[in-house]
Design an enzyme around this catalytic site. Structure first.
Site, PDB file in Angstrom:
ATOM      1  N   LYS A   1      -0.136 -24.512  37.810  1.00 23.40           N
ATOM      2  CA  LYS A   1       0.133 -22.975  37.302  1.00 23.40           C
ATOM      3  C   LYS A   1       1.043 -22.308  38.114  1.00 23.40           C
ATOM      4  O   LYS A   1       1.608 -22.604  39.259  1.00 23.40           O
ATOM      5  CB  LYS A   1      -1.314 -22.222  37.323  1.00 23.40           C
ATOM      6  CG  LYS A   1      -2.391 -22.657  36.307  1.00 23.40           C
ATOM      7  CD  LYS A   1      -3.167 -21.809  36.094  1.00 23.40           C
ATOM      8  CE  LYS A   1      -4.319 -22.304  34.983  1.00 23.40           C
ATOM      9  NZ  LYS A   1      -5.448 -21.572  34.909  1.00 23.40           N
TER      10      LYS A   1
ATOM     11  N   ARG B   1     -10.372 -28.656  36.974  1.00 22.31           N
ATOM     12  CA  ARG B   1      -9.655 -28.891  35.795  1.00 22.31           C
ATOM     13  C   ARG B   1      -8.189 -29.115  36.205  1.00 22.31           C
ATOM     14  O   ARG B   1      -7.268 -28.426  36.420  1.00 22.31           O
ATOM     15  CB  ARG B   1      -9.779 -27.521  34.968  1.00 22.31           C
ATOM     16  CG  ARG B   1      -9.011 -27.753  33.630  1.00 22.31           C
ATOM     17  CD  ARG B   1      -9.291 -26.439  32.796  1.00 22.31           C
ATOM     18  NE  ARG B   1      -8.448 -26.548  31.646  1.00 22.31           N
ATOM     19  CZ  ARG B   1      -7.382 -26.323  31.175  1.00 22.31           C
ATOM     20  NH1 ARG B   1      -6.600 -26.113  32.280  1.00 22.31           N
ATOM     21  NH2 ARG B   1      -6.962 -26.507  29.962  1.00 22.31           N
TER      22      ARG B   1
HETATM   23  C1  8Y7 Z   1      -7.822 -22.765  32.113  1.00 24.28           C
HETATM   24  C2  8Y7 Z   1      -8.443 -22.878  30.888  1.00 24.28           C
HETATM   25  C3  8Y7 Z   1      -6.248 -22.797  30.779  1.00 24.28           C
HETATM   26  C4  8Y7 Z   1      -8.548 -22.324  33.197  1.00 24.28           C
HETATM   27  C5  8Y7 Z   1     -10.353 -22.723  31.890  1.00 24.28           C
HETATM   28  C6  8Y7 Z   1      -3.247 -24.065  31.833  1.00 24.28           C
HETATM   29  C7  8Y7 Z   1      -7.790 -23.475  28.781  1.00 24.28           C
HETATM   30  C8  8Y7 Z   1      -3.480 -22.956  31.261  1.00 24.28           C
HETATM   31  N1  8Y7 Z   1      -6.629 -22.726  32.014  1.00 24.28           N
HETATM   32  N2  8Y7 Z   1      -9.823 -23.039  30.829  1.00 24.28           N
HETATM   33  N3  8Y7 Z   1      -7.372 -23.187  29.980  1.00 24.28           N
HETATM   34  N4  8Y7 Z   1      -9.828 -22.364  33.258  1.00 24.28           N
HETATM   35  N5  8Y7 Z   1     -11.711 -22.904  31.912  1.00 24.28           N
HETATM   36  O1  8Y7 Z   1      -2.484 -23.958  32.982  1.00 24.28           O
HETATM   37  O2  8Y7 Z   1      -8.131 -22.089  34.441  1.00 24.28           O
HETATM   38  O3  8Y7 Z   1      -3.996 -25.130  31.596  1.00 24.28           O
HETATM   39  S1  8Y7 Z   1      -4.791 -23.334  29.848  1.00 24.28           S
END
Ligand code: 8Y7
Length: 276
Positions: free
Chosen positions: A219, A253
């Site tokens: 990020k 994640r």
């Molecule tokens: C997150 C996310 C994204 C996060 C959860 C990226 C879909 C942007 N970021 N879902 N999604 N938490 N739960 O950088 O931080 O992956 S999208």
């Protein structure tokens, strides 16, 4: 334990959620668009590398992104989900659309990851009568405008309060707590300082013992700290995942599953030596 469709996930060590991105315009350069075969391949490789779950997303949620239509989202997601649903790892679907939630759950999805925390009309109802896990994420504003002027008095307290309100709404709809995961939503309506404060105080985000998911991989907050573009944030991403684990995150994640797995193995081995 986290109830997650037909899976029951242990929460005594951090789990790894591998990101498989079906958008055409991902900031981190991992978007596969509608190439279903490559997406399935990537997911299988992540599972082989130690991913405990896979997060499939077909709608870009990066700042300023244009929303995908329902048909586009379903066309990208469903073939990949169908190929993976009988595999060894639970499949999470990153969506905020109730219609997509229902279609995905009918095809074997085990988790719904909703950056709107089930606030869209019909979302609570779409997940209520299943046994999927649900990630409730904090976001200030909407993807189109959220990075314009994020503002908080006390970011940790406000994010915690928001999540507590969403937990109350979710359980009031008849959804059991053992299906819920909370997420402060790094980068979603937050400045660099807000993001770092949340990471530093990650353990305080969940008030009632619910597991926390942290998504920091590649990020822009890591770009701001290191001065590196998204393609060169591996070291920073692994460090951030490890810091989140130290502060109690139960699901990480990430894009880079093998490297994160190795970092967690070193952490685990060290923890075992200390208690020996
Ligand atoms: C997150 C996310 C994204 C996060 C959860 C990226 C879909 C942007 N970021 N879902 N999604 N938490 N739960 O950088 O931080 O992956 S999208």
């Amino acid at each position: 334990m986290l109830r997650c469709g037909k899976f029951l996930l242990p929460l005594d060590r951090p789990l790894i959620m591998g990101i498989v991105n079906l958008t055409p315009d991902s900031f981190s350069g991992d978007g596969l668009g509608s190439d279903a075969e490559r997406a399935v391949e990537r997911a299988r490789r992540q599972i082989a590398a130690g991913a405990d779950l896979i997060d499939l997303g077909a709608e870009s949620s990066r700042p300023g992104a244009i929303p995908a239509s329902l048909d586009e989202e379903l066309e990208r997601l469903l073939p990949v989900l169908e190929a993976l649903a009988d595999g060894p790892a639970p499949i999470s679907i990153d969506t905020c659309k109730p219609e997509v939630m229902r279609a995905a759950l009918a095809r074997g999805a085990s988790m719904i990851n909703d950056i709107f925390a089930l606030r869209r009309p019909g979302a609570l109802e779409a997940v209520r009568d299943s046994d999927c896990a649900i990630c409730l994420m904090h976001m200030q504003g909407e993807p189109l405008s959220m990075q314009r002027r994020p503002e908080y008095g006390d970011v940790v307290r406000e994010v915690g309060e928001f999540l507590a309100v969403r937990v109350a709404a979710t359980t009031a709809a008849g959804i059991d707590r053992d299906r819920l995961v909370l997420d402060p939503g790094f980068g979603f309506g937050k400045t660099l300082e807000h993001n770092l404060t949340l990471l530093a105080h990650l353990a305080e985000v969940s008030r009632d013992g619910l597991p926390v998911l942290a998504g920091i991989s590649r990020k822009s907050m890591l770009g701001a700290v290191t001065g590196r573009p998204a393609s060169e944030r591996l070291g920073a991403s692994v460090a951030a995942a490890l810091i989140a684990a130290e502060r109690g995150a139960r699901i990480l994640r990430v894009h880079d599953v093998a490297e994160t797995r190795d970092a967690l193995r070193v952490r685990q081995a060290t923890a075992e030596a200390r208690s020996a």
